[in-house]
Write an enzyme that holds these catalytic residues in place. Sequence first.
Site, PDB file in Angstrom:
ATOM      1  N   PHE A   1      49.897  -8.374  16.334  1.00  0.00           N
ATOM      2  CA  PHE A   1      49.893  -8.388  14.874  1.00  0.00           C
ATOM      3  C   PHE A   1      48.697  -7.554  14.400  1.00  0.00           C
ATOM      4  CE2 PHE A   1      49.034 -10.190  10.668  1.00  0.00           C
ATOM      5  CZ  PHE A   1      50.289 -10.061  10.116  1.00  0.00           C
TER       6      PHE A   1
ATOM      7  N   ASP B   1      46.074 -15.967  19.865  1.00  0.00           N
ATOM      8  CA  ASP B   1      46.507 -16.169  18.489  1.00  0.00           C
ATOM      9  C   ASP B   1      47.804 -16.977  18.547  1.00  0.00           C
ATOM     10  OD1 ASP B   1      47.644 -15.978  15.935  1.00  0.00           O
ATOM     11  OD2 ASP B   1      46.865 -13.950  15.587  1.00  0.00           O
TER      12      ASP B   1
ATOM     13  N   TYR C   1      50.236 -21.993   7.548  1.00  0.00           N
ATOM     14  CA  TYR C   1      51.359 -21.922   6.587  1.00  0.00           C
ATOM     15  C   TYR C   1      52.706 -21.590   7.226  1.00  0.00           C
ATOM     16  CZ  TYR C   1      49.557 -17.139   6.944  1.00  0.00           C
ATOM     17  OH  TYR C   1      49.071 -15.953   7.429  1.00  0.00           O
ATOM     18  N   LYS C   2      52.723 -21.383   8.545  1.00  0.00           N
ATOM     19  CA  LYS C   2      53.999 -21.032   9.185  1.00  0.00           C
ATOM     20  C   LYS C   2      54.672 -22.320   9.677  1.00  0.00           C
ATOM     21  CE  LYS C   2      52.162 -16.541  10.695  1.00  0.00           C
ATOM     22  NZ  LYS C   2      52.909 -15.627   9.834  1.00  0.00           N
TER      23      LYS C   2
ATOM     24  N   ARG D   1      64.545 -10.495  11.341  1.00  0.00           N
ATOM     25  CA  ARG D   1      63.864 -11.588  12.019  1.00  0.00           C
ATOM     26  C   ARG D   1      64.369 -12.925  11.493  1.00  0.00           C
ATOM     27  NH1 ARG D   1      57.387 -12.393  11.883  1.00  0.00           N
ATOM     28  NH2 ARG D   1      57.820 -12.702   9.680  1.00  0.00           N
TER      29      ARG D   1
HETATM   30  C1  LIG Z   1      50.052 -13.216  14.793  1.00  0.00           C
HETATM   31  C2  LIG Z   1      49.486 -13.347  13.411  1.00  0.00           C
HETATM   32  N1  LIG Z   1      48.155 -13.467  13.242  1.00  0.00           N
HETATM   33  C3  LIG Z   1      47.624 -13.593  11.998  1.00  0.00           C
HETATM   34  C4  LIG Z   1      48.425 -13.589  10.879  1.00  0.00           C
HETATM   35  C5  LIG Z   1      47.884 -13.691   9.485  1.00  0.00           C
HETATM   36  O1  LIG Z   1      46.560 -13.971   9.377  1.00  0.00           O
HETATM   37  P1  LIG Z   1      45.964 -14.445   7.978  1.00  0.00           P
HETATM   38  O2  LIG Z   1      46.159 -15.946   7.914  1.00  0.00           O
HETATM   39  O3  LIG Z   1      44.551 -14.084   8.056  1.00  0.00           O
HETATM   40  O4  LIG Z   1      46.690 -13.763   6.865  1.00  0.00           O
HETATM   41  C6  LIG Z   1      49.801 -13.465  11.021  1.00  0.00           C
HETATM   42  C7  LIG Z   1      50.656 -13.481   9.819  1.00  0.00           C
HETATM   43  O5  LIG Z   1      51.813 -13.261   9.814  1.00  0.00           O
HETATM   44  C8  LIG Z   1      50.343 -13.338  12.308  1.00  0.00           C
HETATM   45  O6  LIG Z   1      51.668 -13.200  12.478  1.00  0.00           O
END
Ligand SMILES: Cc1ncc(COP(=O)(O)O)c(C=O)c1O
Length: 414
Positions: free
Chosen positions: A128, A199, A224-225, A373
């Site tokens: 990402f 991550d 939030y996911k 997706r």
């Molecule tokens: C793998 C991954 N890391 C980080 C993030 C987002 O990070 P942040 O919460 O800082 O916007 C996402 C968002 O889709 C993601 O898919």
Amino acid sequence: VDLTAARERARALDDADPIGFARDRFVVPDGLVYLDGNSLGAMPRAVPDVVQDVVARQWGDDLIASWNTNGWWSAPARVGRALARLVGAAEDEVLVADSTSVNLFKLMAAALRLKPERRVILSERSNFPTDLYIAEGLIELTGSRHELRLVDGAEIADAIDGDTALVSLTHVNYRTGAMHDMADVTARAHRAGALILWDLAHSAGAVPVDLNGCGADFAVGCGYKYLNGGPGAPAFLFAAHRHHAGLLPVLSGWMGHAAPFAFEPGYRPADGLERMLAGTPAVIGLTALEAGVDLMLEGDGAALRSKSLALGRLFVELMEQKCSRHGFRLASPTDESSRGSQICFAHEHGYPIMRALIARGVIGDFRAPDILRFGFAPLYVRHADIWHAVDHLSAVMDSGEWDRPEFHARASVT
Ligand SMILES: Cc1ncc(COP(=O)(O)O)c(C=O)c1O
């Protein structure tokens, strides 16, 4: 192809679903097929009341006393403690704080300071972007003494060498759903004397994660996911016990101080992971996230994974039956043990196809250049939803509906 039979089978699977009870604990609008919980999870039904309470009673009536009496001060550690159970961590190894990007910065910086003699952060080209951008910014800040080395996912293990300070990977790829073998890659990093940061944005609440079982050093993830914490929910960070005493925070804020209310002029880190807190938490968002995490903990981990895999299997099977002549290519691993809780298909007209599908109430998303997706949040997605999604998708393709001009115009969030 007997699609009526497939529909009946989907219904029967829902009837027998051991975590089927959870669907009603969420708000999902009638008629909507929501397959985007990997971007923004649905709202737990409990959230309006807990947020109302934190706003009206705690903030409104109790005001400043709430830091003590309503547990605001301890919330980052308390929600971290609950979350730890979802990712195979000890209670005091997880904190909820900041955004995923900020936590990446904090942990990458701390990791580099633990390996001063090594100069490479190794990552995956298809990681990402924020994971890569944060590493770039950090390297710039430290006078470019380090290098961000990017390789393809399959080459990671062989690319770890004696110069690698930190391997930084997303466990489940945001675009394809491909999942790394956390235990294997972690062991390889350690054999080469490197640290590893995972991550878990697309893992926590979606697939079983055992950070300590794998010996992981650090991890971050989104609220939030799949944790259903709401838009902009705070993120989390993990550091294994063995690192706590040696972590030197670069964001050395007052909340991570050994004695925040002594207001000393100089920084001294708190004893444990609390040193990784920078400043005041976003209490309202944390409250919503807590409701999401608590709900997630009611579902049995093995049942979540087996349902998630069953949903994916059904989706792939129905796509083959109903959409095989329309040029979709499975972009997720065919081996289900190495995929997360999403299925992606590539299609040259992916963007307008997804817009047309969304117009019919089937919500997935599009990732450039050509990926459709579909995320399967196992707590609230039903087998019947999968049937409806593919039914709509085949109608969008058969009718040529996707090619209408309004579906080609790009929105700012895809
Ligand atoms: C793998 C991954 N890391 C980080 C993030 C987002 O990070 P942040 O919460 O800082 O916007 C996402 C968002 O889709 C993601 O898919």
